[in-house]
Write an enzyme that holds these catalytic residues in place. Structure first.
Site, PDB file in Angstrom:
ATOM      1  N   GLU A   7      35.821  10.222  -2.398  1.00  0.00           N
ATOM      2  CA  GLU A   7      34.944   9.053  -2.180  1.00  0.00           C
ATOM      3  C   GLU A   7      34.971   8.194  -3.441  1.00  0.00           C
ATOM      4  O   GLU A   7      34.009   8.157  -4.211  1.00  0.00           O
ATOM      5  CB  GLU A   7      33.504   9.483  -1.853  1.00  0.00           C
ATOM      6  CG  GLU A   7      32.624   8.303  -1.396  1.00  0.00           C
ATOM      7  CD  GLU A   7      31.139   8.554  -1.600  1.00  0.00           C
ATOM      8  OE1 GLU A   7      30.592   9.475  -0.967  1.00  0.00           O
ATOM      9  OE2 GLU A   7      30.533   7.827  -2.418  1.00  0.00           O
ATOM     10  N   HIS A 169      29.364   5.828   4.534  1.00  0.00           N
ATOM     11  CA  HIS A 169      28.926   5.751   3.138  1.00  0.00           C
ATOM     12  C   HIS A 169      27.544   5.100   3.098  1.00  0.00           C
ATOM     13  O   HIS A 169      27.218   4.268   3.948  1.00  0.00           O
ATOM     14  CB  HIS A 169      29.940   4.917   2.337  1.00  0.00           C
ATOM     15  CG  HIS A 169      29.662   4.880   0.876  1.00  0.00           C
ATOM     16  ND1 HIS A 169      28.717   4.044   0.321  1.00  0.00           N
ATOM     17  CD2 HIS A 169      30.201   5.586  -0.142  1.00  0.00           C
ATOM     18  CE1 HIS A 169      28.696   4.250  -0.990  1.00  0.00           C
ATOM     19  NE2 HIS A 169      29.587   5.173  -1.307  1.00  0.00           N
ATOM     20  N   ASP A 293      32.871   9.933  -6.704  1.00  0.00           N
ATOM     21  CA  ASP A 293      32.187   8.645  -6.600  1.00  0.00           C
ATOM     22  C   ASP A 293      32.544   7.785  -7.818  1.00  0.00           C
ATOM     23  O   ASP A 293      31.715   7.061  -8.357  1.00  0.00           O
ATOM     24  CB  ASP A 293      30.664   8.776  -6.468  1.00  0.00           C
ATOM     25  CG  ASP A 293      30.059   7.663  -5.599  1.00  0.00           C
ATOM     26  OD1 ASP A 293      30.791   6.720  -5.251  1.00  0.00           O
ATOM     27  OD2 ASP A 293      28.856   7.738  -5.284  1.00  0.00           O
TER      28      ASP A 293
HETATM   29 MN    MN Z   1      30.211   6.063  -3.230  1.00  0.00          MN
END
Ligand code: MN
Length: 334
Positions: A7, A169, A293
């Site tokens: 991600e 998301h 992330d």
């Molecule tokens: Mn993210």
């Protein structure tokens, strides 16, 4: 150990510019406020715009072999339908070029504009069949709408037909429910993100969308947004609290069955040992994928946290790369 991070964010100038302009000029909006952290000159902005040297260098330094990259939240969902559709196409072309340059280091989730469901479905098909994407991403609600609403079914249909995992998301809660969060700025990743995104997923489940699209795979980040913590309670309360006749479809299975069959989760921003061990117990190690992330969360810290979790080598290999190779069809290392 091969590490695939699933991600990881980027942005194109054509999306960044308008978001920064609106953040500076419009009344407070939680999803625009988020962009003010990526101001001109900030390392965050530089890293989001970069699909080359710095990204690869940080991956090399931290032992990340592959990033599964996607357009940063809220993607194109705050634009009008025409502009959003054009920007999704542009972003998908830009990321596809970067993946073509670095095919062993990058994989991608394509963007689409739910504001125009028919063209979104076409873009999903283009991205999956012609650009070689590994899945698609949506940042929860669009103008307060959720993908279980019938006008958005062409999007889910396209995902199922092309085998595209749909990564839901987070973004801040929809306008209909944001007020109580806003009092203490809880609408952000501190709590609002997972409340919003888990709700979206649950709406797809109880709305019967996985009976309609049984092969659809949905991926949730941030430790599954907590949804799998509630499995027995979801089943029990879904059975106990009947909706008025005609208000809620009869499901073929219990809610937890869909979570086990149709969902996968990632550890973005939540490489926390108790959460990972619990997820293994609750939904099985084969459903869990590593994520960082980037560039919002520190890569070295995330890798160190996952490395330190006391699980078997086979479980760690599943989380670090095998599950992502299977679910997102990322080629195994040579
Ligand atoms: Mn993210």
């Amino acid at each position: 150990m091969r590490r695939i991070a699933t991600e990881e964010a980027f942005v194109i100038p054509e999306v960044l510019g308008p978001m920064l302009d609106r953040a500076a000029s419009e009344a407070y909006d939680p999803d625009l406020f988020f962009w003010s952290k990526a101001a001109d000159g900030s390392p965050l902005q530089r890293r989001l715009l970069d699909l080359g040297d710095e990204r690869l260098q940080i991956m090399d330094e931290t032992g990340v072999d592959v990033q599964l990259i996607s357009l940063a939240s809220t993607g194109v969902q705050m634009f009008g339908a025409d502009e959003g559709t054009a920007l999704a196409t542009l972003a998908n072309d830009v990321l596809a070029d970067a993946i073509a340059k670095h095919p062993t280091r990058y994989a991608g989730l394509a963007s689409f504009a739910p504001q125009d469901p028919a063209r979104a479905a076409k873009e999903i098909e283009r991205a999956m069949t012609r650009l070689g994407y590994n899945g698609v991403i949506v940042n929860s609600h669009t103008n307060g709408d959720y993908l279980d609403q019938p006008e958005y079914w062409p999007i889910l249909e396209a995902c199922e037909a092309t085998g595209a995992p749909l990564y839901i998301h987070p973004r801040a809660p929809s306008p209909q429910m944001i007020a109580p969060y806003s009092a203490y700025t809880l609408e952000h990743a501190i709590f609002g993100f997972q409340a919003e995104t888990a709700l979206h997923a649950l709406r797809l489940i109880v709305g019967g969308l996985f009976d309609r699209f049984p092969k659809l795979t949905v991926v949730l980040g941030h430790g599954g947004e907590g949804l799998h913590y509630w499995l027995p309670r979801l089943d029990g309360m879904h059975a106990n609290f009947k909706a008025p006749e005609g208000k809620r479809p009869q499901l073929q299975m219990a809610p937890s069955d869909y979570i086990r069959r149709n969902f996968a989760i990632t550890t973005s921003g939540m490489n926390w040992a108790p959460a990972v061990r619990f997820a293994i117990d609750a939904v099985g190690v084969e459903k869990i994928m590593f994520a960082i992330d980037y560039p919002f969360v520190d890569s070295a810290k995330s890798v160190a946290e996952m490395d330190a979790i006391e699980i078997s080598a086979a479980e760690k290999a599943a989380i670090y790369h095998r599950n992502a190779e299977r679910i997102f069809r990322i080629a195994p290392a040579n």
